[in-house]
Design a protein around this motif. Structure first.
Motif, short mmCIF file in Angstrom:
data_model
loop_
_atom_site.label_atom_id
_atom_site.label_comp_id
_atom_site.label_asym_id
_atom_site.label_seq_id
_atom_site.Cartn_x
_atom_site.Cartn_y
_atom_site.Cartn_z
N ARG A 368 77.53 -60.13 7.82
CA ARG A 368 77.45 -60.06 9.29
C ARG A 368 76.17 -59.37 9.75
O ARG A 368 75.74 -59.52 10.87
N LEU A 369 75.59 -58.57 8.84
CA LEU A 369 74.40 -57.80 9.24
C LEU A 369 73.11 -58.60 9.11
O LEU A 369 72.05 -58.16 9.59
N ILE A 370 73.19 -59.76 8.45
CA ILE A 370 71.95 -60.54 8.24
C ILE A 370 71.35 -60.90 9.61
O ILE A 370 72.05 -61.37 10.50
N GLY A 371 70.05 -60.62 9.73
CA GLY A 371 69.36 -60.92 11.00
C GLY A 371 69.29 -59.71 11.92
O GLY A 371 68.50 -59.69 12.86
N SER A 372 70.12 -58.69 11.66
CA SER A 372 70.07 -57.50 12.54
C SER A 372 69.14 -56.46 11.94
O SER A 372 68.78 -56.52 10.76
N THR A 373 68.75 -55.48 12.77
CA THR A 373 67.85 -54.42 12.30
C THR A 373 68.65 -53.13 12.19
O THR A 373 69.35 -52.75 13.13
N VAL A 374 68.56 -52.49 11.02
CA VAL A 374 69.31 -51.24 10.84
C VAL A 374 68.34 -50.10 10.51
O VAL A 374 67.28 -50.31 9.91
N GLU A 375 68.77 -48.91 10.90
CA GLU A 375 67.98 -47.71 10.60
C GLU A 375 68.34 -47.27 9.18
O GLU A 375 69.53 -47.17 8.84
N VAL A 376 67.32 -47.02 8.36
CA VAL A 376 67.56 -46.68 6.96
C VAL A 376 66.82 -45.40 6.60
O VAL A 376 65.63 -45.26 6.90
N LEU A 377 67.52 -44.50 5.95
CA LEU A 377 66.89 -43.29 5.42
C LEU A 377 66.45 -43.58 3.98
O LEU A 377 67.30 -43.94 3.13
N VAL A 378 65.15 -43.47 3.71
CA VAL A 378 64.66 -43.75 2.35
C VAL A 378 65.06 -42.58 1.45
O VAL A 378 64.70 -41.43 1.71
N THR A 379 65.83 -42.88 0.40
CA THR A 379 66.32 -41.80 -0.47
C THR A 379 65.59 -41.75 -1.81
O THR A 379 65.56 -40.72 -2.46
N GLU A 380 65.03 -42.87 -2.27
CA GLU A 380 64.27 -42.85 -3.53
C GLU A 380 63.35 -44.06 -3.64
O GLU A 380 63.59 -45.09 -3.00
#
Ligand code: SAM
Ligand code: SF4
Length: 433
Positions: A368-380
């Motif tokens: 369902r998330l394909i095509g949407s923009t999400v905020e991501v915290l880079v962990t490694e």
């Protein structure tokens, strides 16, 4: 003397190891690069299931008898002096309320002290704040807000390994959160067996009050908390989360079973319908609210219908992720005396059925998330693929993408592909890029 800490278990065990490391470094000891280089190995681990404990003993068993080994934490508290009767050789046992003595114990062992155990419980809160450099991450900071548990779920050893509930003073929690924010930590995770039961009598503060104070005064992007007990739910929490975007809209909310009959046998204090009502209350106010959970399969007396109710709960809630465990009888617990009616193979079959169903739910959620923009915290940075990073979304989804964004910073990622356990995407340019 040099030391090496090996941790087995959950975030609480990780945070305990951070405290141990802090105490040893403050006493002038240095962390060794690995077990072989260390004068003393501290094994800190979980006793919740028999298998977790066996793993710890097989780890210890690989070392020569001359190696000095301290067993600490839940497994130490569960075993106490019985550990000295096992085949593996252990030099000292340090329980969950005795970490503050660790440096002194290591020094004594260095001088050839005899094996011993420090396993007494204490009633007072022990204030122990690991320095930023003693922590396992420079991005995510763990903050203990309570210790122990008074619930005595019939399967659970935790009340016997961590003792009765103790709540940390509000001022001390705020101080640690500010300390972490000041050192650039991007998210804080409040820890405890029942975090939503935290309260402070002196100031009349409840858990939602604590979250509000943190969200209003501590500049971190995400505030998380683990674990919430459904029986302690307070409607005020929904309101506080809705008002503050710094509180991640994802709650680990262990149900354990979808059948009220089994929940009663587990001595959990909520029913299936009460649990579902809480989920609905969150989603009425925050439609995008995400949940994860723990489930135990094969609890004594679990029939086909009970298990089907568990599967249907998974479908109703559509969890982001689920930890599922085969029931393991544990010493001191009430359920340990109950007869297990099902053969081990049938229990495993249930475990696999639950995991397969959940993988399908996750795949559907992720697609369902394909095509949407999400905020991501880079962990490694990706350990094998150059130019790739791994991060986590607000609901703890793993997201892989090509990026030069440094660890500990946020990126906006457009999702392009989805599997059951992770997402893939492309980083969106920042407005000023
Ligand atoms: N305090 C948390 C709660 O009430 O949900 C969980 C604490 S426990 C350390 C973590 C998980 O281990 C539990 O949620 C439960 O699913 C699992 N667990 C605990 N005792 C278990 C047992 N005897 N057999 C199998 N799983 C167990
Ligand atoms: Fe164990 Fe229940 Fe306490 Fe969680 S609430 S730690 S499962 S006794």
């Amino acid at each position: 003397m040099t030391f090496f800490i090996k941790t087995f278990g959950c975030q609480m065990n990780v945070n305990d190891s951070e405290k141990i490391r802090h105490l040893l470094e403050s006493a002038g000891l240095a962390a060794a690069v690995d077990e072989n280089a260390a004068d003393v190995i501290i094994v800190n681990g979980c006793a919740v299931r028999a298998k977790a404990q066996e793993k710890i003993f097989s780890y210890i068993g690989q070392f020569p008898r001359a190696k000095r080994i301290i067993v600490a934490g839940c497994v130490a508290q569960a075993e106490k002096r019985d550990i000295f009767r096992k085949k593996v050789k252990v030099d000292y046992v340090v329980g969950t309320h005795q970490f503050y003595r660790i440096a002194e114990i290591v020094a004594e062992l260095g001088h050839g002290a005899a094996p011993g155990a420090a396993v007494a419980f204490t009633r007072q809160w022990q204030e122990l704040v690991p320095a930023a450099h003693s922590r396992s991450s420079a991005v995510t900071g763990y903050i203990s807000i309570m210790e122990g548990c008074d619930n005595f779920c019939s399967y659970c050893i935790v009340p016997f390994t961590r003792g009765r509930e103790k709540h940390r003073p509000l001022a001390a929690i705020l101080r640690e959160a500010e300390y972490l924010a000041g050192r650039g930590f991007q998210e804080i995770v409040l820890l405890g067996q029942n975090v939503n039961h935290w309260h402070e009598a002196r100031s009349g503060s409840s858990f939602p009050d604590l979250l509000r104070r943190l969200a209003e005064s501590v500049p971190v992007r995400w505030i998380r908390f683990i674990t919430s007990y459904p029986g302690y739910h307070d409607a005020e929490l929904v309101q506080v989360m809705a008002e503050h975007r710094a509180i991640a809209r994802h709650i680990h909310f262990p149900a354990q079973s979808g059948s009220t009959r089994i929940l009663k046998r587990m001595c959990r204090t909520y029913s299936r319908s009460q649990y579902l009502e809480i989920i609905r209350a969150f989603r009425r106010v925050m439609p995008g609210m995400k949940f994860s959970s723990d489930f135990i399969v094969g609890f004594p007396g679990e029939g086909d219908r009970d298990f089907r109710l568990t599967l249907s709960l998974l479908e109703r809630v559509e969890y982001e992720s689920v930890f599922s465990f085969v029931y393991s009888p544990r010493p001191h617990t009430r359920a340990a005396s109950l007869a297990q009616g099902l053969p081990a193979a049938a229990v495993l079959e249930r475990l696999y059925a639950l995991q397969e169903l959940q993988a399908g739910i996750q795949l559907k959620n992720n697609r369902r998330l394909i095509g949407s923009t999400v905020e991501v915290l880079v962990t490694e940075r990706h350990p094998k693929k150059a130019g790739e990073v791994i991060g986590r979304s607000e609901s703890y989804r793993v997201v892989n993408f090509a990026s030069a964004t440094p660890v500990g910073q946020f990126a906006q990622v457009r999702i392009s592909a989805a599997g059951p356990h992770s997402l893939r995407g492309e980083e969106m340019p920042r407005p000023h890029d």
